[in-house]
Every structure is written in structure tokens, then in C-alpha cells.
Design a protein around this motif. Structure first.
Motif, PDB file in Angstrom:
ATOM      1  N   ALA A  65       0.868  -1.173   0.000  1.00 30.18           N
ATOM      2  CA  ALA A  65       0.000   0.000   0.000  1.00 30.18           C
ATOM      3  C   ALA A  65       0.909   1.229   0.000  1.00 30.18           C
ATOM      4  O   ALA A  65       1.216   1.795   1.040  1.00 30.18           O
ATOM      5  N   VAL A  66       1.362   1.576  -1.187  1.00 28.64           N
ATOM      6  CA  VAL A  66       2.320   2.666  -1.343  1.00 28.64           C
ATOM      7  C   VAL A  66       1.568   3.898  -1.855  1.00 28.64           C
ATOM      8  O   VAL A  66       0.713   3.783  -2.734  1.00 28.64           O
ATOM      9  N   TRP A 124       4.048   4.048 -11.002  1.00 24.65           N
ATOM     10  CA  TRP A 124       3.289   2.930 -10.453  1.00 24.65           C
ATOM     11  C   TRP A 124       3.838   1.596 -10.970  1.00 24.65           C
ATOM     12  O   TRP A 124       3.791   0.588 -10.263  1.00 24.65           O
ATOM     13  N   ARG A 131       7.592  -5.195  -6.052  1.00 24.61           N
ATOM     14  CA  ARG A 131       7.042  -6.062  -5.003  1.00 24.61           C
ATOM     15  C   ARG A 131       7.790  -7.387  -4.981  1.00 24.61           C
ATOM     16  O   ARG A 131       8.030  -7.953  -3.924  1.00 24.61           O
ATOM     17  N   ASP A 153      -2.864  -8.135  -4.360  1.00 28.14           N
ATOM     18  CA  ASP A 153      -3.105  -6.712  -4.622  1.00 28.14           C
ATOM     19  C   ASP A 153      -3.927  -6.124  -3.483  1.00 28.14           C
ATOM     20  O   ASP A 153      -4.834  -6.788  -2.959  1.00 28.14           O
ATOM     21  N   ASP A 155      -5.856  -3.307  -3.746  1.00 30.51           N
ATOM     22  CA  ASP A 155      -7.064  -2.609  -4.209  1.00 30.51           C
ATOM     23  C   ASP A 155      -8.199  -3.603  -4.401  1.00 30.51           C
ATOM     24  O   ASP A 155      -8.841  -3.643  -5.452  1.00 30.51           O
ATOM     25  N   CYS A 208      -2.814 -13.879 -13.268  1.00 22.25           N
ATOM     26  CA  CYS A 208      -2.795 -12.488 -12.821  1.00 22.25           C
ATOM     27  C   CYS A 208      -1.629 -12.219 -11.871  1.00 22.25           C
ATOM     28  O   CYS A 208      -1.167 -13.104 -11.152  1.00 22.25           O
ATOM     29  N   GLY A 209      -1.181 -10.976 -11.895  1.00 20.40           N
ATOM     30  CA  GLY A 209      -0.123 -10.543 -10.982  1.00 20.40           C
ATOM     31  C   GLY A 209      -0.680 -10.188  -9.608  1.00 20.40           C
ATOM     32  O   GLY A 209       0.071 -10.070  -8.645  1.00 20.40           O
ATOM     33  N   GLN A 243       4.792  -5.517 -16.638  1.00 17.61           N
ATOM     34  CA  GLN A 243       5.751  -5.538 -15.541  1.00 17.61           C
ATOM     35  C   GLN A 243       5.887  -6.936 -14.936  1.00 17.61           C
ATOM     36  O   GLN A 243       6.073  -7.895 -15.645  1.00 17.61           O
ATOM     37  N   GLU A 244       5.794  -7.030 -13.602  1.00 15.01           N
ATOM     38  CA  GLU A 244       6.058  -8.322 -12.949  1.00 15.01           C
ATOM     39  C   GLU A 244       5.033  -9.385 -13.353  1.00 15.01           C
ATOM     40  O   GLU A 244       5.334 -10.584 -13.312  1.00 15.01           O
ATOM     41  N   GLU A 245       3.838  -8.943 -13.754  1.00  8.51           N
ATOM     42  CA  GLU A 245       2.839  -9.924 -14.195  1.00  8.51           C
ATOM     43  C   GLU A 245       3.339 -10.682 -15.439  1.00  8.51           C
ATOM     44  O   GLU A 245       3.097 -11.884 -15.587  1.00  8.51           O
ATOM     45  N   GLN A 268     -13.006  -8.890 -10.815  1.00  8.63           N
ATOM     46  CA  GLN A 268     -12.913  -7.428 -10.858  1.00  8.63           C
ATOM     47  C   GLN A 268     -14.329  -6.870 -10.773  1.00  8.63           C
ATOM     48  O   GLN A 268     -15.210  -7.315 -11.512  1.00  8.63           O
ATOM     49  N   TYR A 289      -7.885   5.514 -11.588  1.00  7.52           N
ATOM     50  CA  TYR A 289      -6.428   5.407 -11.723  1.00  7.52           C
ATOM     51  C   TYR A 289      -5.748   6.770 -11.647  1.00  7.52           C
ATOM     52  O   TYR A 289      -4.725   6.931 -10.975  1.00  7.52           O
ATOM     53  N   PRO A 294       0.763   7.653  -8.897  1.00 13.84           N
ATOM     54  CA  PRO A 294       1.672   8.795  -8.979  1.00 13.84           C
ATOM     55  C   PRO A 294       1.888   9.273 -10.410  1.00 13.84           C
ATOM     56  O   PRO A 294       2.258  10.417 -10.645  1.00 13.84           O
TER      57      PRO A 294
END
Ligand code: UD2
Ligand code: MN
Length: 296
Positions: A65-66, A124, A131, A153, A155, A208-209, A243-245, A268, A289, A294
Motif C-alpha cells: 500500500a504505497v 506505479w 514487489r 493486490d 485494491d 494475474c499478478g 511488468q512483474e505480471e 474485478q 487510476y 503517482p
């Protein structure tokens, strides 16, 4: 009959030559490498808990939670108290740059929340991708008393049981957005210059990531490989499509999950519930979003 495990001797026994009345015929429940795919009605929750609870397991979960994502923690933690491994020892590790904003949530005995302070980032994509290495560092520090871990996640909220039926050495969750699509439509990384590259003929499912897990040893290996590949790509100026996903999907292609969780385990909220989804256990909330990330 003494325990719920014994109960299996008095309930109707499954006959191997007829479809079990508790099974599912509308969805695939086993992978081509014979790993179960977990859907509602494919398991007996009472029996599963009777097998796993006496083992006195500790289940860890990580959640990041950043920045403004701290706002999701309250519902995440509160609903985990209602649905996530009820009756087990649960240790949730919250990674945040805003430790003072972590809400105090009433926890049942045997359950614990720890806060670890991490740096923020202007992107983001980096927050999400890094992570992997922070989970890896955590796992190196954990003692033998933790048995399984899930990386989730923030969220999102729990809406239904997520319990012992999800335990396995290496556990992947099928992404809710793509399970009806042919492999060619999966959003894998398609550029050969990335270490997450998947050829057109590669891939079993699109995972899913936002949720994956397994035994501490297996997730240690997974996070080590995925974070190293992300970093090595980064040194060459490459960032995989998701990304990591993307790296996770590449990892699961080479290292088949021993258990696959259906999209019941990460739905979702913006998606209508499809008929094969008999229960939603965990689901991403609708979010703006632009207002919470950020960067866009
Ligand atoms: C449902 C699902 O599988 N979601 C994945 C998806 O998008 P999502 O759109 O679900 O990504 P997201 O915005 O939820 O970010 C992933 C996670 O990173 C953390 N976070 C992110 C941004 C921020 O400013 N602060 C913060 O704490 C937070 O825990 C969040 O849940 O694609 C991402 C790829 O990059 C991740 O693989 C997500 O897991
Ligand atoms: Mn998310």
C-alpha cells in the motif's frame, strides 16, 4: 463419527464411473499436467479444513500500500478477517511508505498484521514490479514457522471463503479478464528482447499478478527469478508489457503451478459475474487510476 475427516465415510462416496454429484461439468477442473483448477463445488471445505487445520499451519500474506493506495487497506484487512483462512494462523505483512496511515483493524486470535516501511516511486509500474524483490527479501528473513504465502493486490476485497483449498506448492490464479480468450489474445510480453518473452505458441493460461502464492521455498524461487529478470531487463532499458505480471507468466510457463485457482479468486468489480462464477471470493474494486497513481 468423531471428526469431519471421518464424515467422508458416511457421505455418499464418489463413484469413479459416474460424474461425482459435487463436481463441475461446465468448466475445466484439471490442467493438462494434472494440477487441479479450483472452482466452487470441486472441493469439500469442511473436509479440507479437517485435513489442514490439525497441521497448525501459518499462512503469510503480503500486501503493498504505497502512496494513496493506503486507502484500500481498511477494507482489505477487514474483509480478510471475515474470509481469508479463518481458523488458521495468519500473518499479513503490509508494505507501505505511510506507516502512520495503516488502519488499526480488530484481529481474531492467531492473526497478526506487521508493517514494513518501503520507499515510494514516481512510477506505479515500479511500485508494482518491485514487489517481487521485497517479497523475496521478506521470505529470506522468515523463519521455518511460516508454511505458505500469498501475494495479493491491495485494491481488492474478500467476499467469500479463501481457505485451505487454495494451498499448494506453487499456486497461480487465472486472470479474470482473459480466461475465455484464445492463447493468441493473452497479453504476454511478445518482444524477444525481454526476459518475459513468450512465443505465439507458448502459454497455458494467462495468470494475474494480483494474486499468487505457494510454499515459502517455491515463492522464494519465483520471486528471485522474476525480480532478477525484471532488473536485468531494466538494465537494458526494457520493461515488460505488464511488468512483474509478464515475468510471472513466463515463470509459470516454465514452472507449472501445482494448483491453479479459478477467477473466483481474483475477480474485478467492474465485470459482470459470468454464470460459471458461482462465488466471488476476492475482487478488485473500481478505482480512479488518475486520482490514486503517482503517474498515468
Ligand atoms: C488484478 C491484477 O492482476 N492486477 C495486476 C494488474 O493491474 P492493476 O490495475 O490491478 O494494478 P494496481 O494499480 O492494483 O497495482 C498493483 C499493486 O501495486 C501496489 N501499488 C500500485 C501503485 C501505487 O501507487 N501504490 C501501490 O501500492 C498495490 O498493492 C496495487 O494493488 O497489473 C499490474 C502490472 O503492473 C499488476 O500485476 C497487478 O497485480
Ligand atoms: Mn490491482
Amino acid at each position: 463419527c468423531k471428526s469431519p475427516v471421518d464424515r467422508c465415510f458416511i457421505r455418499p462416496r464418489p463413484r469413479l464411473t459416474t460424474l461425482p454429484h459435487t463436481g463441475r461439468t461446465d468448466v475445466v477442473t484439471v490442467t493438462p499436467w494434472l494440477a487441479p483448477i479450483v472452482w466452487e463445488s470441486t472441493f469439500d471445505p469442511v473436509l479440507m479444513d479437517a485435513i489442514f487445520k490439525p497441521q497448525n499451519l501459518t499462512i503469510a500474506a503480503t500486501v503493498f500500500a504505497v502512496g494513496k493506495y493506503v486507502q484500500f487497506l481498511k477494507d482489505f484487512l477487514k474483509t480478510s478477517e471475515q474470509f481469508f483462512f479463518i481458523g488458521f494462523n495468519v500473518h499479513i505483512y503490509v508494505f507501505t511508505d505511510r506507516p502512520n496511515d495503516v488502519p488499526k483493524v480488530q484481529l481474531a486470535p492467531g492473526r497478526k498484521v506487521s508493517v514494513r516501511v518501503v520507499q515510494s516511486s514516481q512510477r506505479w509500474q515500479e511500485i508494482s514490479a518491485r514487489r517481487m524483490e521485497m517479497v523475496h527479501t521478506l521470505l529470506l528473513e522468515l523463519s521455518d514457522s511460516t508454511h505458505f504465502i500469498f501475494c495479493l493486490d491491495v485494491d481488492s476485497k474478500f467476499h467469500g471463503r479463501w481457505g485451505s483449498e487454495s494451498l499448494g506448492e506453487l499456486v497461480a490464479v487465472v486472470h479474470p479478464g482473459y480466461y475465455g480468450n484464445p492463447r493468441s489474445r493473452f497479453p504476454f510480453e511478445r518482444r524477444t528482447k525481454s526476459r518475459a518473452y513468450m512465443a505465439p505458441s507458448d502459454g497455458d493460461f494467462y495468470y494475474c499478478g494480483g494474486a499468487f502464492g505457494g510454499s515459502v521455498d517455491q515463492v522464494l524461487a519465483l520471486t528471485q527469478t522474476c525480480s532478477k529478470n525484471y532488473r536485468d531487463d531494466e538494465k537494458e532499458g526494457v520493461e515488460a508489457a505488464w511488468q512483474e505480471e509478464s515475468h510471472l507468466n513466463r515463470y509459470f510457463w516454465e514452472n507449472k503451478p501445482s494448483k491453479v485457482l479459478s477467477p473466483e479468486y481474483l475477480w474485478q468489480d467492474f465485470k459482470p459475474r459470468n454464470p460459471e462464477i458461482r462465488i466471488i471470493r476476492f475482487s478488485g474494486v473500481i478505482k480512479n487510476y488518475a486520482a490514486i497513481r503517482p503517474n498515468v
